[in-house]
Design an enzyme around this catalytic site. Structure first.
Site, PDB file in Angstrom:
ATOM      1  N   ASP A  10       0.870  -1.196   0.000  1.00 29.61           N
ATOM      2  CA  ASP A  10       0.000   0.000   0.000  1.00 29.61           C
ATOM      3  C   ASP A  10       0.903   1.241   0.000  1.00 29.61           C
ATOM      4  OD1 ASP A  10       0.904  -0.526   2.590  1.00 29.61           O
ATOM      5  OD2 ASP A  10      -0.889   0.275   3.562  1.00 29.61           O
ATOM      6  N   ASN A 158      -0.488   0.050  16.949  1.00 34.77           N
ATOM      7  CA  ASN A 158      -0.204   1.422  16.487  1.00 34.77           C
ATOM      8  C   ASN A 158      -1.438   2.133  15.915  1.00 34.77           C
ATOM      9  OD1 ASN A 158      -0.309  -0.035  14.127  1.00 34.77           O
ATOM     10  ND2 ASN A 158       1.687   0.604  13.346  1.00 34.77           N
ATOM     11  N   GLU A 164      -2.360  -3.641  15.204  1.00 35.04           N
ATOM     12  CA  GLU A 164      -1.418  -3.056  14.234  1.00 35.04           C
ATOM     13  C   GLU A 164      -2.185  -2.734  12.955  1.00 35.04           C
ATOM     14  OE1 GLU A 164       0.869  -2.988  10.711  1.00 35.04           O
ATOM     15  OE2 GLU A 164      -0.482  -4.616  11.259  1.00 35.04           O
ATOM     16  N   HIS A 239       9.226  -0.565   9.349  1.00 38.75           N
ATOM     17  CA  HIS A 239       8.304  -1.707   9.372  1.00 38.75           C
ATOM     18  C   HIS A 239       8.470  -2.582   8.114  1.00 38.75           C
ATOM     19  CE1 HIS A 239       6.082   0.175  12.652  1.00 38.75           C
ATOM     20  NE2 HIS A 239       5.820   1.239  11.924  1.00 38.75           N
ATOM     21  N   ASP A 240       8.116  -1.999   6.967  1.00 37.05           N
ATOM     22  CA  ASP A 240       8.074  -2.805   5.737  1.00 37.05           C
ATOM     23  C   ASP A 240       9.470  -3.216   5.244  1.00 37.05           C
ATOM     24  OD1 ASP A 240       5.358  -2.591   5.878  1.00 37.05           O
ATOM     25  OD2 ASP A 240       5.184  -1.003   4.381  1.00 37.05           O
TER      26      ASP A 240
END
Ligand code: RIB
Ligand code: CA
Length: 317
Positions: A10, A158, A164, A239-240
């Protein structure tokens, strides 16, 4: 494990950083699908095409995916990633358009064309993966392994006290993916919130002259501004990028297995990844109770080595 991946994303600032790092370090993308999440799915596809252009990657089809979650309204996160999803950096339109067909159809098509030859990696909500499973329940026979950036086990969420974002954006889809008969690794906030850029990392990235590094530095500026409200100092979690780095180098972490399900009914806890932490080692080896699935999680992460690899990746020419 296959190091060639079909990526579902995304795109999003940290998605963009993940693609820049993965491709710089020789990772192979067989195809990409966009999904609603940080931004609407068509914007995610456009951003992905632009990032691939900056990375100098050609010939990778990018399909637009699901416009909304399976069972709840669309919610996007421009307040984190900027109105354009790329930190309001006003990128030019990409030269290429999205490929025809949906991201879910692309997953099914590629799985049949290349059985057992790629890992499926999701760094956004799991709607496309769930739709692909609904289109073809045989998919796990063709794609043995799935990596997902999502969930929180022993740390706060988060987007809610316990959830999450990628799971919370489509909990029904996440539960379908977890229940699939494939090996799922969840790269959760427990690990990604340790993977924080340091001032010297940021200096190295902003000081590098490559197009890739300059773009990374520009989008990071916005992300760092936003993260100041949650983490003291000027830093942000990767994160990613961590999820994709683990595909290239699984030895960056040790792992543990926990019986897991996604909370679908709770009010305040909807979208939480509920893990059985009661700690009976024998139970991890057994088939879990109905509705629960064994999922692999990171245990110890070599944060220093991950950060060093990431900085080397995004600063490379
Ligand atoms: O919770 C972090 C995840 O949510 C990342 O994938 C980020 O891009 C957002 O989608
Ligand atoms: Ca993402």
């Amino acid at each position: 494990m296959n190091k060639a991946i079909l990526l579902d994303c995304d795109t999003g600032i940290d998605d963009a950083l993940a693609i820049l790092d993965f491709t710089a370090r020789g990772g192979e993308l067989v195809a990409v699908g966009s999904v609603h999440g940080n931004v609407p799915a068509p914007v995610g596809a456009r951003n992905t095409l632009r990032v691939l252009e900056i990375a100098g990657v050609e010939g990778v089809p990018v399909c637009v995916g699901a416009a909304r979650p399976l069972a709840q309204p669309l919610l996007t996160a421009e307040h984190v990633h900027g109105q354009d999803g790329l930190g309001n950096t006003n990128q030019p339109a990409p030269k290429l358009a999205a490929a025809p067909g949906s991201a879910a159809e692309q997953i099914v098509r590629m799985a049949h064309a290349h059985p057992g030859e790629f890992t499926l990696v999701a760094i956004g909500p799991l709607t496309n993966l769930a739709l692909a499973l609904l289109l073809d329940p045989e998919l796990p026979r063709l794609i043995p392994e799935v990596y997902v950036m999502g969930g929180a086990v022993e740390v706060p969420g988060n987007v809610s006290p316990t959830a999450e974002a990628n799971i919370w954006h489509d909990p029904e889809a996440a539960q379908l993916v977890i229940e699939g008969d494939w090996a799922v690794t969840l790269v959760t906030l427990d690990a990604t919130m340790q993977a924080l850029l340091t001032p010297s990392d940021l200096k190295a990235i902003s000081g590098a002259s490559s197009v890739r590094a300059q773009f990374a530095s520009a989008i990071l500026d916005h992300y760092l501004d936003v993260y100041q409200q949650w983490i003291p100092g000027r830093t942000c979690p990767l994160h990613d990028p961590l999820a994709l780095a683990l595909v290239l180098d699984p030895d960056l972490a040790t792992y543990r297995t926990l019986a897991t399900q996604v909370e679908l009914r709770g009010g305040t806890t909807r979208g939480t990844t509920v893990c059985d932490l009661r700690g009976d080692p024998a139970s991890a080896a057994q088939e879990p109770a109905p509705g629960w699935r064994n999922v692999r999680y990171l245990d110890e992460l070599d944060v220093e080595r991950f950060r060093a690899l990431f900085v080397a990746g995004v600063t490379s020419p």
